[in-house]
Design an enzyme around this catalytic site. Structure first.
Site, mmCIF file in Angstrom:
data_model
loop_
_atom_site.group_PDB
_atom_site.id
_atom_site.type_symbol
_atom_site.label_atom_id
_atom_site.label_comp_id
_atom_site.label_asym_id
_atom_site.label_seq_id
_atom_site.Cartn_x
_atom_site.Cartn_y
_atom_site.Cartn_z
ATOM 1 N NE ARG A 87 -2.981 -0.211 3.196
ATOM 2 C CZ ARG A 87 -2.746 -0.745 4.400
ATOM 3 N NH1 ARG A 87 -2.714 -2.039 4.551
ATOM 4 N NH2 ARG A 87 -2.561 0.015 5.459
ATOM 5 C CG ASN A 88 5.317 3.234 0.265
ATOM 6 O OD1 ASN A 88 5.423 4.075 -0.632
ATOM 7 N ND2 ASN A 88 5.909 3.363 1.429
ATOM 8 C CB ALA A 89 1.466 6.130 -2.621
ATOM 9 C CB THR A 112 5.019 7.291 -0.620
ATOM 10 O OG1 THR A 112 6.185 6.671 -0.083
ATOM 11 C CG2 THR A 112 5.395 8.449 -1.535
#
Length: 181
Positions: free
Chosen positions: A51-53, A156
């Site tokens: 889920r890190n952008a 992020t």
């Protein structure tokens, strides 16, 4: 005595070491996190949490496929003049949260030597408030580079849910792109 041993063993388990920098010849932008999280450390990859952008943002901004394998994503960054590293070389931290980093244990990376080897880097993108604060406090005073532009960006990390993907994209787009020289 057992409590002392247990405490020392727990601290050893919480000792984390960062990764080597990913940097290509002629890199102009350096993205700095604070320290890789647990998912990244387990996989041996920058920004590995699903889920890190970071990767979706970088892919959208720099024009590559976020679904590429890790090595291909690193090559895509390097081809576009972007390097990755972290502010810290090592620290003690239970879990992944920057807020849990034990201040007395942090060891910053050797930025004077790194930047001397990579003088083409002119911009540092600080991924989140903790990375920015640690960079300003533990790194910036030792740097002799007046030309270095430092930009604090929204994290992020999935832990930073205050900003939407679109808001992060708006902030990150101009930071990751530099005019070609």
């Amino acid at each position: 005595m057992d409590k002392q041993r247990d405490g020392a063993a727990a601290r050893r388990e919480e000792q984390v070491w960062g990764f080597a920098p990913v940097v290509g010849q002629g890199a102009r932008v350096l993205v700095l996190g604070s320290m890789p999280g647990v998912a990244s450390l387990r996989q041996g990859q920058y920004y590995a949490h699903p889920r890190n952008a970071f990767w979706p943002l970088a892919a959208r901004i720099l024009g590559f496929d976020a679904g590429l394998d890790y090595d291909a994503r690193l090559r895509a960054l390097q081809a576009r003049g972007v390097a990755l590293w972290d502010v810290l070389q090592a620290c003690e931290r239970p879990g992944s949260l920057d807020a849990d980093i034990r201040r007395e244990t942090l060891v910053p990376n050797d930025f004077p030597a790194f930047l001397a080897r990579h003088p083409s880097i002119v911009r540092v993108c600080l991924n989140g408030g903790k990375a920015a604060a640690m960079f300003r406090r533990h790194v910036l005073p030792a740097l002799a580079r007046a030309d270095l532009e430092c930009i604090e960006l929204p994290s992020t990390s999935p832990a930073h849910a205050a900003a939407s993907f679109e808001q992060k994209l708006t902030a990150w787009r101009p930071a990751l792109t530099l005019p070609i020289v």
